[in-house]
Design an enzyme around this catalytic site. Structure first.
Site, PDB file in Angstrom:
ATOM      1  CG  ASP A 200      -1.480   1.093   1.620  1.00  0.00           C
ATOM      2  OD1 ASP A 200      -2.110   1.547   2.612  1.00  0.00           O
ATOM      3  OD2 ASP A 200      -1.925   2.017   0.415  1.00  0.00           O
TER       4      ASP A 200
ATOM      5  CG  ASN B  39      -2.960   5.354  -1.297  1.00  0.00           C
ATOM      6  OD1 ASN B  39      -2.946   4.210  -0.629  1.00  0.00           O
ATOM      7  ND2 ASN B  39      -4.029   5.646  -1.942  1.00  0.00           N
TER       8      ASN B  39
ATOM      9  CG  ASP C 262      -5.913   3.112   0.504  1.00  0.00           C
ATOM     10  OD1 ASP C 262      -6.365   3.210  -0.615  1.00  0.00           O
ATOM     11  OD2 ASP C 262      -5.226   2.266   0.396  1.00  0.00           O
TER      12      ASP C 262
ATOM     13  CG  ASP D 283      -1.376   1.699  -3.876  1.00  0.00           C
ATOM     14  OD1 ASP D 283      -1.753   2.093  -2.681  1.00  0.00           O
ATOM     15  OD2 ASP D 283      -0.293   1.306  -3.930  1.00  0.00           O
TER      16      ASP D 283
ATOM     17  CG  ASP E 147      -7.371 -12.676 -13.084  1.00  0.00           C
ATOM     18  OD1 ASP E 147      -6.800 -13.099 -11.987  1.00  0.00           O
ATOM     19  OD2 ASP E 147      -7.967 -13.136 -13.884  1.00  0.00           O
TER      20      ASP E 147
ATOM     21  CD  GLU F  35     -10.047 -20.079 -11.624  1.00  0.00           C
ATOM     22  OE1 GLU F  35     -10.570 -19.371 -11.974  1.00  0.00           O
ATOM     23  OE2 GLU F  35      -9.963 -20.462 -10.409  1.00  0.00           O
TER      24      GLU F  35
ATOM     25  CG  HIS G 297      -6.492 -15.084  -5.810  1.00  0.00           C
ATOM     26  ND1 HIS G 297      -6.045 -15.973  -7.135  1.00  0.00           N
ATOM     27  CD2 HIS G 297      -7.785 -14.963  -6.173  1.00  0.00           C
ATOM     28  CE1 HIS G 297      -7.056 -16.279  -7.896  1.00  0.00           C
ATOM     29  NE2 HIS G 297      -8.067 -15.396  -7.300  1.00  0.00           N
ATOM     30  CG  ASP G 298      -9.376 -18.352  -5.603  1.00  0.00           C
ATOM     31  OD1 ASP G 298      -9.464 -18.736  -6.960  1.00  0.00           O
ATOM     32  OD2 ASP G 298      -9.579 -17.325  -5.304  1.00  0.00           O
TER      33      ASP G 298
HETATM   34  O1  TEU Z   1     -12.240 -18.834  -9.154  1.00  0.00           O
HETATM   35  C1  TEU Z   1     -13.043 -19.794  -9.599  1.00  0.00           C
HETATM   36  C2  TEU Z   1     -13.157 -20.600  -8.557  1.00  0.00           C
HETATM   37  O2  TEU Z   1     -14.042 -21.817  -8.825  1.00  0.00           O
HETATM   38  C3  TEU Z   1     -12.904 -20.424  -7.293  1.00  0.00           C
HETATM   39  O3  TEU Z   1     -13.228 -19.475  -6.739  1.00  0.00           O
HETATM   40  C4  TEU Z   1     -13.471 -21.583  -6.379  1.00  0.00           C
HETATM   41  O4  TEU Z   1     -14.940 -21.975  -6.676  1.00  0.00           O
HETATM   42  C5  TEU Z   1     -13.332 -21.405  -4.780  1.00  0.00           C
HETATM   43  O5  TEU Z   1     -11.725 -20.962  -4.588  1.00  0.00           O
HETATM   44  C6  TEU Z   1     -13.648 -22.672  -3.958  1.00  0.00           C
HETATM   45  O6  TEU Z   1     -12.782 -23.713  -4.266  1.00  0.00           O
HETATM   46  C7  TEU Z   1     -12.091 -17.645  -9.811  1.00  0.00           C
HETATM   47  C8  TEU Z   1     -11.258 -16.689  -8.929  1.00  0.00           C
HETATM   48  O7  TEU Z   1      -9.962 -17.210  -8.879  1.00  0.00           O
HETATM   49  C9  TEU Z   1     -11.741 -16.378  -7.827  1.00  0.00           C
HETATM   50  O8  TEU Z   1     -11.113 -15.672  -6.896  1.00  0.00           O
HETATM   51  C10 TEU Z   1     -13.215 -15.683  -8.013  1.00  0.00           C
HETATM   52  O9  TEU Z   1     -13.953 -15.681  -6.930  1.00  0.00           O
HETATM   53  C11 TEU Z   1     -14.152 -16.465  -8.977  1.00  0.00           C
HETATM   54  O10 TEU Z   1     -13.312 -17.046 -10.041  1.00  0.00           O
HETATM   55  C12 TEU Z   1     -15.248 -15.783  -9.289  1.00  0.00           C
HETATM   56  O11 TEU Z   1     -14.782 -14.944 -10.285  1.00  0.00           O
HETATM   57 CA    CA Z   2      -3.500   1.918  -1.122  1.00  0.00          CA
END
Ligand code: TEU
Ligand code: CA
Length: 532
Positions: free
Chosen positions: A20, A22, A24, A28, A97, A240, A313-314
């Site tokens: 970050d 700035n 907040d 960013d 993305d 994905e 990130h998931d």
């Molecule tokens: O993720 C698709 C997705 O199927 C995952 O979110 C999965 O359902 C979840 O992690 C449970 O296992 C993509 C992106 O990576 C995710 O961050 C988004 O939330 C999702 O699509 C909707 O755009």
């Molecule tokens: Ca920021």
């Protein structure tokens, strides 16, 4: 066209949690620019940015309301141009993305579409009549509840596989598809080096037969998009595809470039989910994990291309899932890096993985992810015991990957001078970039060396893969072989010294222990790549 991405290592940034600039409390683009030197030092070739487009942030940017603008919380289009330029000066490409399965419900297209059935934009989305006074069918959203939402002005339901604020786009509509291809080309003109395609396997959905993944029109749609917007521009494209199989992956990553460069397949992730249910915890025995990776290595050898990842990130942190958060955190993080980067494919490093960041256990009110919050409420309403729900969240919740990047041991781990949008993991005092850069034996420098090896030794990109010790419950062993080179990769997934006759002492290209190896034994979480 040079397939540069076959020798590349790609770093994923979740901008909201990276840096970050700035105060907040939200990461960013100027923050990312300020850290390019760090990524250049690591040696990555490209950066995949999770979405920074204009968005109401219902799903942290995966709900886009303007594909051609940057959300003010992340900065401006000028900042984006600056990032692309500054990264290119360091030989680093920027990968955007693309979220094309759905838009935000605040996108002008949907604001129009929901006004009436005969609005020109109505058919950009998926609408169906209700049945017996309810939704068209009992399809569920990935984020809980029905996948259908009623709109009185139209007297119809719209489909949303994710949150109610993420209406599915209608890929059967040619005008819509062409609008999306225009957007992709527009980003290529701005100099991006590639794209990650969100839930690419849903783009050919057959709604009336409830076939949401790998539907009948999918590959023709991807080939159309590839011709219209990807081909001939030296781009890397990664889709994905939670439902991908080796058979479909050979189509997605066809070496003739008719579709994409590669896909993220998730068999090694789903394998640890009871009946494929994310929140039902099931340990994945190592022989099963090895079998899955072997299948994918052999299936795509010479016929396609693998992505290689354990985090994004998931997903929860890999050192917490497969390694050790305690005494052997460093060794196990390096071991996992060796296991993955020794294989054929393009490796992805998720922000913080290179310093061994771990899962974070918070109180339920400290979680921010819509998926976690909806699941918590749904399961509490079903009467599931709270401790059971929390254990699932601790082990599988997406916010494990979204706690702020840990830069140093100052307040908020140097992520922000403001109040971070999500709590920093308290172990930042021990686990942070500053400490890693000052320690020649850190996980960071181990990744740096792995990246260097991949870049300088063709056997990593080209060598055939052969799994050894397939049934061994704790040791992963495989070779990579080309005409003039043979490497043996050994990984001990256990925190104990184990006998291993393969552990010989010719020449370690890399090893996660400083002291020389012991013939015939692998130390706790020991990993090495031996040049045979
Ligand atoms: O993720 C698709 C997705 O199927 C995952 O979110 C999965 O359902 C979840 O992690 C449970 O296992 C993509 C992106 O990576 C995710 O961050 C988004 O939330 C999702 O699509 C909707 O755009
Ligand atoms: Ca920021």
């Amino acid at each position: 066209m040079d397939k540069w991405w076959k020798r590349a290592v790609i770093y994923q940034i979740y901008p909201r949690s990276f840096c970050d600039s700035n105060g907040d409390g939200i990461g960013d683009i100027p923050g990312i620019i300020s850290r390019l030197e760090y990524l250049s030092e690591l040696g990555v070739d490209a950066i995949w940015l999770s979405p920074v487009y204009r968005s109401p942030q219902d799903d942290n940017g995966y709900d886009i309301s303007d594909y051609r603008d940057i959300d003010p919380i992340f900065g401006s289009l000028d900042d984006m141009d600056e990032l692309i330029k500054k990264a290119k000066e360091r030989g680093i490409r920027i990968i955007m993305d693309l979220v094309l399965n759905h838009s935000s419900d605040e996108h002008p297209w949907f604001v129009e579409a929901r006004k009436s059935r005969d609005n020109p934009y109505h058919d950009y989305y998926v609408w169906r009549e209700g049945k017996n006074g309810g939704p068209p069918n009992d399809m569920k959203s990935n984020f809980g509840g029905s996948a259908w939402e009623w709109v009185p002005e139209c007297g119809q339901y719209y489909l949303h596989q994710f949150s109610v604020k993420q209406p599915d786009l209608n890929w059967d509509n040619t005008a819509l598809r062409n609008r999306l291809y225009d957007i992709i080309r527009w980003w290529t003109y701005r100099g991006v080096g590639g794209f990650r395609l969100d839930v690419v396997d849903t783009l050919g959905k057959d709604v009336d037969n409830m076939v949401m993944k790998e539907g009948p029109t999918l590959h023709e749609r991807i080939r159309e998009m590839s011709r219209a917007a990807f081909q001939g521009r030296g781009l890397v494209t990664v889709g994905e595809a939670w439902s991908a199989t080796p058979k479909s992956a050979v189509l997605y990553s066809d070496p003739k470039g008719t579709e994409l460069s590669m896909v993220f397949q998730f068999e090694h992730i789903v394998g640890s989910q009871e009946k494929g249910e994310k929140w039902e915890l099931k340990p994945l025995p190592l022989p099963e994990l090895k079998r899955i990776f072997e299948k994918w290595q052999k299936s795509l050898e010479g016929k396609g291309w693998n992505s290689l990842f354990l985090e994004n990130h998931d997903l929860p942190r890999s050192v917490s899932c497969y390694g050790d958060e305690g005494e052997y955190r460093v060794e196990s993080a390096k071991m996992l890096a060796t296991f993955l980067h020794g294989m054929q494919g393009t490796p992805y490093i998720y922000q913080g993985q290179e310093i061994g960041m771990t899962n974070s256990r918070m109180d339920i009110q400290d979680y921010r992810d819509i998926e976690i919050r909806n699941m918590y409420q749904e399961r509490m309403d079903e009467g599931v015991p709270k401790e059971e729900i929390m254990e699932s969240i601790y082990q599988r919740g997406r916010d494990n990957a979204r706690t702020p990047m840990q830069w140093d041991d100052s307040e908020n781990a140097g992520f922000s001078t403001g109040v971070p949008w999500i709590k920093v993991n308290p172990n930042y005092l021990e686990i942070n970039v500053k400490k890693a850069l000052e320690d020649e034996d850190s996980i960071f420098y181990y990744y740096k060396k792995l990246i260097y090896l991949r870049k300088t030794m063709p056997v990593f990109a080209e060598g055939t893969f052969d799994l050894l010790l397939p049934q061994d419950p704790f040791i992963a062993a495989y070779t990579r072989t080309t005409q003039g080179e043979r490497l043996l990769v050994l990984c001990n997934f256990k925190g104990e010294t184990l006998p291993c006759s393969l552990r010989t002492l010719e020449e370690d290209l890399i090893c996660n222990y400083k002291e020389p190896g012991q013939e015939g034994f692998l130390r706790p979480f020991e990993a090495c790549i031996i040049r045979k």
